[in-house]
Design a protein around this motif. Sequence first.
Motif, PDB file in Angstrom:
ATOM      1  N   PHE A   1      20.768 -11.348  31.638  1.00  0.00           N
ATOM      2  CA  PHE A   1      21.254 -10.766  32.875  1.00  0.00           C
ATOM      3  C   PHE A   1      21.965 -11.844  33.677  1.00  0.00           C
ATOM      4  CE2 PHE A   1      17.502  -7.914  32.098  1.00  0.00           C
ATOM      5  CZ  PHE A   1      18.253  -6.785  31.798  1.00  0.00           C
ATOM      6  N   VAL A   2      22.614 -11.420  34.762  1.00  0.00           N
ATOM      7  CA  VAL A   2      23.363 -12.340  35.612  1.00  0.00           C
ATOM      8  C   VAL A   2      22.551 -12.617  36.871  1.00  0.00           C
ATOM      9  CG1 VAL A   2      25.542 -12.712  36.837  1.00  0.00           C
ATOM     10  CG2 VAL A   2      25.524 -11.401  34.705  1.00  0.00           C
ATOM     11  N   SER A   3      22.432 -13.904  37.221  1.00  0.00           N
ATOM     12  CA  SER A   3      21.681 -14.297  38.414  1.00  0.00           C
ATOM     13  C   SER A   3      22.577 -14.221  39.650  1.00  0.00           C
ATOM     14  CB  SER A   3      21.149 -15.718  38.257  1.00  0.00           C
ATOM     15  OG  SER A   3      22.207 -16.651  38.358  1.00  0.00           O
ATOM     16  N   GLU A   4      21.959 -14.389  40.812  1.00  0.00           N
ATOM     17  CA  GLU A   4      22.714 -14.395  42.080  1.00  0.00           C
ATOM     18  C   GLU A   4      23.736 -15.518  42.117  1.00  0.00           C
ATOM     19  OE1 GLU A   4      19.453 -14.669  44.833  1.00  0.00           O
ATOM     20  OE2 GLU A   4      19.499 -12.509  45.210  1.00  0.00           O
ATOM     21  N   THR A   5      23.474 -16.584  41.379  1.00  0.00           N
ATOM     22  CA  THR A   5      24.397 -17.722  41.365  1.00  0.00           C
ATOM     23  C   THR A   5      25.509 -17.549  40.332  1.00  0.00           C
ATOM     24  OG1 THR A   5      23.030 -18.958  39.790  1.00  0.00           O
ATOM     25  CG2 THR A   5      22.601 -19.325  42.143  1.00  0.00           C
ATOM     26  N   GLY A   6      25.504 -16.423  39.607  1.00  0.00           N
ATOM     27  CA  GLY A   6      26.556 -16.160  38.637  1.00  0.00           C
ATOM     28  C   GLY A   6      26.320 -16.767  37.273  1.00  0.00           C
TER      29      GLY A   6
ATOM     30  N   THR B   1      22.694  -6.573  36.092  1.00  0.00           N
ATOM     31  CA  THR B   1      23.478  -6.388  34.868  1.00  0.00           C
ATOM     32  C   THR B   1      24.887  -5.941  35.231  1.00  0.00           C
ATOM     33  OG1 THR B   1      23.581  -5.334  32.696  1.00  0.00           O
ATOM     34  CG2 THR B   1      22.770  -3.969  34.512  1.00  0.00           C
ATOM     35  N   LEU B   2      25.836  -6.389  34.455  1.00  0.00           N
ATOM     36  CA  LEU B   2      27.221  -5.944  34.603  1.00  0.00           C
ATOM     37  C   LEU B   2      27.568  -4.911  33.541  1.00  0.00           C
ATOM     38  CD1 LEU B   2      28.857  -9.427  35.274  1.00  0.00           C
ATOM     39  CD2 LEU B   2      28.218  -7.684  36.949  1.00  0.00           C
ATOM     40  N   VAL B   3      26.664  -4.712  32.586  1.00  0.00           N
ATOM     41  CA  VAL B   3      26.881  -3.763  31.499  1.00  0.00           C
ATOM     42  C   VAL B   3      26.314  -2.417  31.946  1.00  0.00           C
ATOM     43  CG1 VAL B   3      26.431  -3.218  29.080  1.00  0.00           C
ATOM     44  CG2 VAL B   3      26.726  -5.601  29.788  1.00  0.00           C
ATOM     45  N   HIS B   4      27.203  -1.479  32.159  1.00  0.00           N
ATOM     46  CA  HIS B   4      26.806  -0.147  32.607  1.00  0.00           C
ATOM     47  C   HIS B   4      27.209   0.866  31.545  1.00  0.00           C
ATOM     48  CE1 HIS B   4      25.623  -1.722  36.474  1.00  0.00           C
ATOM     49  NE2 HIS B   4      26.757  -2.403  36.509  1.00  0.00           N
TER      50      HIS B   4
ATOM     51  N   ASN C   1      33.301 -12.221  36.634  1.00  0.00           N
ATOM     52  CA  ASN C   1      32.485 -11.053  36.273  1.00  0.00           C
ATOM     53  C   ASN C   1      32.737 -10.610  34.842  1.00  0.00           C
ATOM     54  OD1 ASN C   1      30.940 -10.797  38.554  1.00  0.00           O
ATOM     55  ND2 ASN C   1      32.200  -9.203  39.478  1.00  0.00           N
ATOM     56  N   ASP C   2      34.005 -10.593  34.425  1.00  0.00           N
ATOM     57  CA  ASP C   2      34.302 -10.198  33.042  1.00  0.00           C
ATOM     58  C   ASP C   2      33.764 -11.221  32.044  1.00  0.00           C
ATOM     59  OD1 ASP C   2      35.488  -7.938  34.044  1.00  0.00           O
ATOM     60  OD2 ASP C   2      37.530  -8.466  33.459  1.00  0.00           O
ATOM     61  N   ARG C   3      33.778 -12.493  32.420  1.00  0.00           N
ATOM     62  CA  ARG C   3      33.203 -13.521  31.549  1.00  0.00           C
ATOM     63  C   ARG C   3      31.688 -13.331  31.444  1.00  0.00           C
ATOM     64  NH1 ARG C   3      33.790 -17.877  28.773  1.00  0.00           N
ATOM     65  NH2 ARG C   3      32.402 -19.669  28.950  1.00  0.00           N
TER      66      ARG C   3
ATOM     67  N   TYR D   1      32.731 -15.728  19.828  1.00  0.00           N
ATOM     68  CA  TYR D   1      31.954 -16.594  20.702  1.00  0.00           C
ATOM     69  C   TYR D   1      30.560 -16.811  20.128  1.00  0.00           C
ATOM     70  CZ  TYR D   1      35.295 -15.363  24.444  1.00  0.00           C
ATOM     71  OH  TYR D   1      36.409 -15.159  25.210  1.00  0.00           O
ATOM     72  N   VAL D   2      29.930 -17.903  20.553  1.00  0.00           N
ATOM     73  CA  VAL D   2      28.513 -18.112  20.372  1.00  0.00           C
ATOM     74  C   VAL D   2      27.901 -18.117  21.768  1.00  0.00           C
ATOM     75  CG1 VAL D   2      28.653 -19.346  18.180  1.00  0.00           C
ATOM     76  CG2 VAL D   2      28.753 -20.628  20.321  1.00  0.00           C
ATOM     77  N   CYS D   3      26.622 -17.845  21.845  1.00  0.00           N
ATOM     78  CA  CYS D   3      25.966 -17.716  23.141  1.00  0.00           C
ATOM     79  C   CYS D   3      26.126 -18.965  24.003  1.00  0.00           C
ATOM     80  CB  CYS D   3      24.489 -17.377  22.949  1.00  0.00           C
ATOM     81  SG  CYS D   3      23.610 -17.125  24.507  1.00  0.00           S
ATOM     82  N   SER D   4      26.042 -20.136  23.423  1.00  0.00           N
ATOM     83  CA  SER D   4      26.116 -21.359  24.212  1.00  0.00           C
ATOM     84  C   SER D   4      27.458 -21.510  24.926  1.00  0.00           C
ATOM     85  CB  SER D   4      25.819 -22.587  23.355  1.00  0.00           C
ATOM     86  OG  SER D   4      26.766 -22.705  22.325  1.00  0.00           O
ATOM     87  N   ASP D   5      28.481 -20.766  24.511  1.00  0.00           N
ATOM     88  CA  ASP D   5      29.755 -20.786  25.222  1.00  0.00           C
ATOM     89  C   ASP D   5      29.599 -20.274  26.650  1.00  0.00           C
ATOM     90  OD1 ASP D   5      31.117 -21.677  22.950  1.00  0.00           O
ATOM     91  OD2 ASP D   5      31.695 -19.652  22.320  1.00  0.00           O
ATOM     92  N   PHE D   6      28.568 -19.489  26.898  1.00  0.00           N
ATOM     93  CA  PHE D   6      28.378 -18.865  28.205  1.00  0.00           C
ATOM     94  C   PHE D   6      27.229 -19.481  29.004  1.00  0.00           C
ATOM     95  CE2 PHE D   6      30.402 -15.876  25.415  1.00  0.00           C
ATOM     96  CZ  PHE D   6      31.453 -15.412  26.190  1.00  0.00           C
ATOM     97  N   LEU D   7      26.514 -20.393  28.434  1.00  0.00           N
ATOM     98  CA  LEU D   7      25.354 -20.973  29.110  1.00  0.00           C
ATOM     99  C   LEU D   7      25.629 -22.366  29.638  1.00  0.00           C
ATOM    100  CD1 LEU D   7      22.527 -19.793  26.685  1.00  0.00           C
ATOM    101  CD2 LEU D   7      23.353 -18.692  28.773  1.00  0.00           C
ATOM    102  N   LYS D   8      26.875 -22.744  29.736  1.00  0.00           N
ATOM    103  CA  LYS D   8      27.243 -24.099  30.208  1.00  0.00           C
ATOM    104  C   LYS D   8      27.296 -24.141  31.701  1.00  0.00           C
ATOM    105  CE  LYS D   8      29.865 -24.812  26.071  1.00  0.00           C
ATOM    106  NZ  LYS D   8      31.132 -24.860  25.438  1.00  0.00           N
TER     107      LYS D   8
END
Length: 183
Positions: free
Chosen positions: A52-57, A94-97, A125-127, A176-183
């Motif tokens: 999920f997405v946190s308040e800090t994005g 969540t941004l996935v609806h 948001n799209d990222r 993509y791999v997940c770590s691309d989004f966890l930086k």
Amino acid sequence: MRGREVTFVRGAVALAAAALVLTLAGCGVRPTGIVDAGEPASGLTKGLRIYFVSETGRLEGVTRSDEPLREPAAVIKLLMSGPDESERRSGLTTLVHGGRFEVTGDGDRLTVRVFDLLLDPASVNDRNYTGQLVCSLARAQAVLDKSGRTRPDDVRVTVRAVPPEGVQREEELGPYVCSDFLK
């Protein structure tokens, strides 16, 4: 004075002898054989996690170990249902609806087609939306690998946004791999 010097030397010798005895005795710790304590701790938690997405994005993974999982696409329904009450209180969303999704592939390659959607890779948001899909699907695929050899970052996920009717092209992002989004 001579008696005091003799007493001092005797005390020093006694102290040194006591230190030597303690050192040789090893403070009472006796050697043991090899004790089997199971597998060593690993860096990744086991089981299903969705993101999920946190308040800090930032993306944050939460455990869903009690959810039965038969295919990677099942995590999309979990993403759409959103965080539980305590997770919402801690600022997750969540941004996935709703919408139509199709997940294909196996092993370490998955493709998710998202219908009636345009994605802008420059949009935060799209990222994060893409990251939620990539990380949750990769984790699900790793959990489904009964051999235990697939790690979430071994799984490459391509996202194809299928635009609404009237818009010409399908947009492909990744793989993509997940770590691309966890930086």
